[in-house]
Write a protein that holds these residues in place. Sequence first.
Motif, short mmCIF file in Angstrom:
data_model
loop_
_atom_site.label_atom_id
_atom_site.label_comp_id
_atom_site.label_asym_id
_atom_site.label_seq_id
_atom_site.Cartn_x
_atom_site.Cartn_y
_atom_site.Cartn_z
N PHE A 223 0.84 -1.19 0.00
CA PHE A 223 0.00 0.00 0.00
C PHE A 223 0.88 1.24 0.00
O PHE A 223 1.97 1.25 0.59
CB PHE A 223 -0.92 0.04 1.23
N HIS A 224 0.40 2.29 -0.65
CA HIS A 224 1.18 3.52 -0.74
C HIS A 224 1.36 4.12 0.65
O HIS A 224 0.51 3.96 1.54
CB HIS A 224 0.50 4.53 -1.67
N VAL A 225 2.47 4.84 0.83
CA VAL A 225 2.79 5.44 2.13
C VAL A 225 2.11 6.79 2.33
O VAL A 225 2.53 7.59 3.17
CB VAL A 225 4.31 5.57 2.30
N SER A 226 1.04 7.05 1.60
CA SER A 226 0.31 8.31 1.74
C SER A 226 -0.39 8.39 3.10
O SER A 226 -0.75 7.36 3.68
CB SER A 226 -0.74 8.42 0.63
N PRO A 227 -0.60 9.60 3.61
CA PRO A 227 -1.29 9.74 4.90
C PRO A 227 -2.65 9.07 4.94
O PRO A 227 -3.07 8.59 6.00
CB PRO A 227 -1.40 11.26 5.05
N GLN A 228 -3.36 9.02 3.81
CA GLN A 228 -4.67 8.39 3.84
C GLN A 228 -4.59 6.90 4.15
O GLN A 228 -5.56 6.31 4.63
CB GLN A 228 -5.41 8.59 2.51
N ASN A 229 -3.44 6.30 3.93
CA ASN A 229 -3.23 4.90 4.31
C ASN A 229 -2.57 4.77 5.68
O ASN A 229 -2.93 3.91 6.48
CB ASN A 229 -2.36 4.19 3.27
N THR A 230 -1.59 5.63 5.95
CA THR A 230 -0.84 5.48 7.20
C THR A 230 -1.60 6.04 8.40
O THR A 230 -1.50 5.51 9.50
CB THR A 230 0.53 6.16 7.09
N PHE A 231 -2.37 7.10 8.22
CA PHE A 231 -3.12 7.67 9.33
C PHE A 231 -4.32 6.82 9.72
O PHE A 231 -4.79 6.88 10.85
CB PHE A 231 -3.59 9.09 8.99
N THR A 232 -4.83 6.05 8.77
CA THR A 232 -6.00 5.20 9.04
C THR A 232 -5.61 3.80 9.51
O THR A 232 -6.50 3.02 9.87
CB THR A 232 -6.87 5.08 7.79
N GLY A 233 -4.33 3.47 9.47
CA GLY A 233 -3.89 2.15 9.87
C GLY A 233 -3.99 1.11 8.77
O GLY A 233 -3.72 -0.07 9.01
N ARG A 234 -4.37 1.54 7.57
CA ARG A 234 -4.38 0.58 6.47
C ARG A 234 -2.98 0.06 6.19
O ARG A 234 -2.79 -1.10 5.83
CB ARG A 234 -4.96 1.23 5.21
N LEU A 235 -1.99 0.96 6.34
CA LEU A 235 -0.58 0.57 6.25
C LEU A 235 0.08 0.96 7.56
O LEU A 235 0.12 2.14 7.91
CB LEU A 235 0.10 1.28 5.08
N THR A 236 0.59 -0.01 8.28
CA THR A 236 1.25 0.23 9.55
C THR A 236 2.77 0.14 9.38
O THR A 236 3.26 -0.44 8.39
CB THR A 236 0.81 -0.79 10.60
N PRO A 237 3.53 0.68 10.32
CA PRO A 237 4.99 0.52 10.24
C PRO A 237 5.41 -0.93 10.15
O PRO A 237 6.33 -1.28 9.39
CB PRO A 237 5.48 1.18 11.54
N ALA A 238 4.75 -1.80 10.89
CA ALA A 238 5.11 -3.22 10.86
C ALA A 238 4.87 -3.83 9.48
O ALA A 238 5.65 -4.66 9.00
CB ALA A 238 4.34 -4.00 11.92
#
Length: 258
Positions: A223-238
Amino acid sequence: MTTPAPPPGPTTPAAPPGDPDAARSPGLALLDADVVTCRACPRLVAWREQVGRERRASFRDQEYWARPVPGFGDARARILVVGLAPAAHGANRTGRMFTGDRSGDFLFAAMHRVGLANQPTSVHADDGLRLTGIRATAPVRCAPPANKPTPDERRACAPFLAREIELVDPTVAVVLGAFGWAALLETLRDLGWDVPRPAPRFAHGAEVRVARGERTLTLLGCFHVSPQNTFTGRLTPAMLDAVLLRAQALAADAPGGR
């Protein structure tokens, strides 16, 4: 502050900032020069320069790069990270891929955690960031309005990605999002790689290997590292760490792995 840049235009010097690795590869240096002076897409040229003039309030005192953005990182990278396009107030401002915005903050922090970057932050083009074994690039090199390049703009930019792939010769590509996935597969097909038809579909965690003669390249979907993915937890650091660690393992196992 970003590195000051002269006003954008067709005669702007081809001097992309902050990438000492490019100087070690004459081919990449020539590619960078062609990238930063490109004015092939009128809509993108108008938008990137408009953003550079008007600026975001928080960056009003900074000089925007406002030109196409070259790839950044190890000139002999075994791992290539393929995104979408420069962000209007990120790479379009700083002149370095994924630098100066929250997407880059998320991406380079992960690279640092797994040992691919010497520091976890990417603030401006002269901040000392160095990548080892990995390089970041995009299918479209200008910031597009609404972050949505047109199909014609993607095709116009495709030769830059094709040249970068040939020069760097990676064995793994971490592809951030469906746009980059489709663009990379199309570029690889144009370069003569054996890409299945229909093309493999993008998914987070997807793993596809393509070949051209004795060369192989493994695509890893993320998943792209855009805020819409990272802020929602769709993409996590792990999740991102897991993709990068898988890329490292594949690169190490590939012939000539380094």
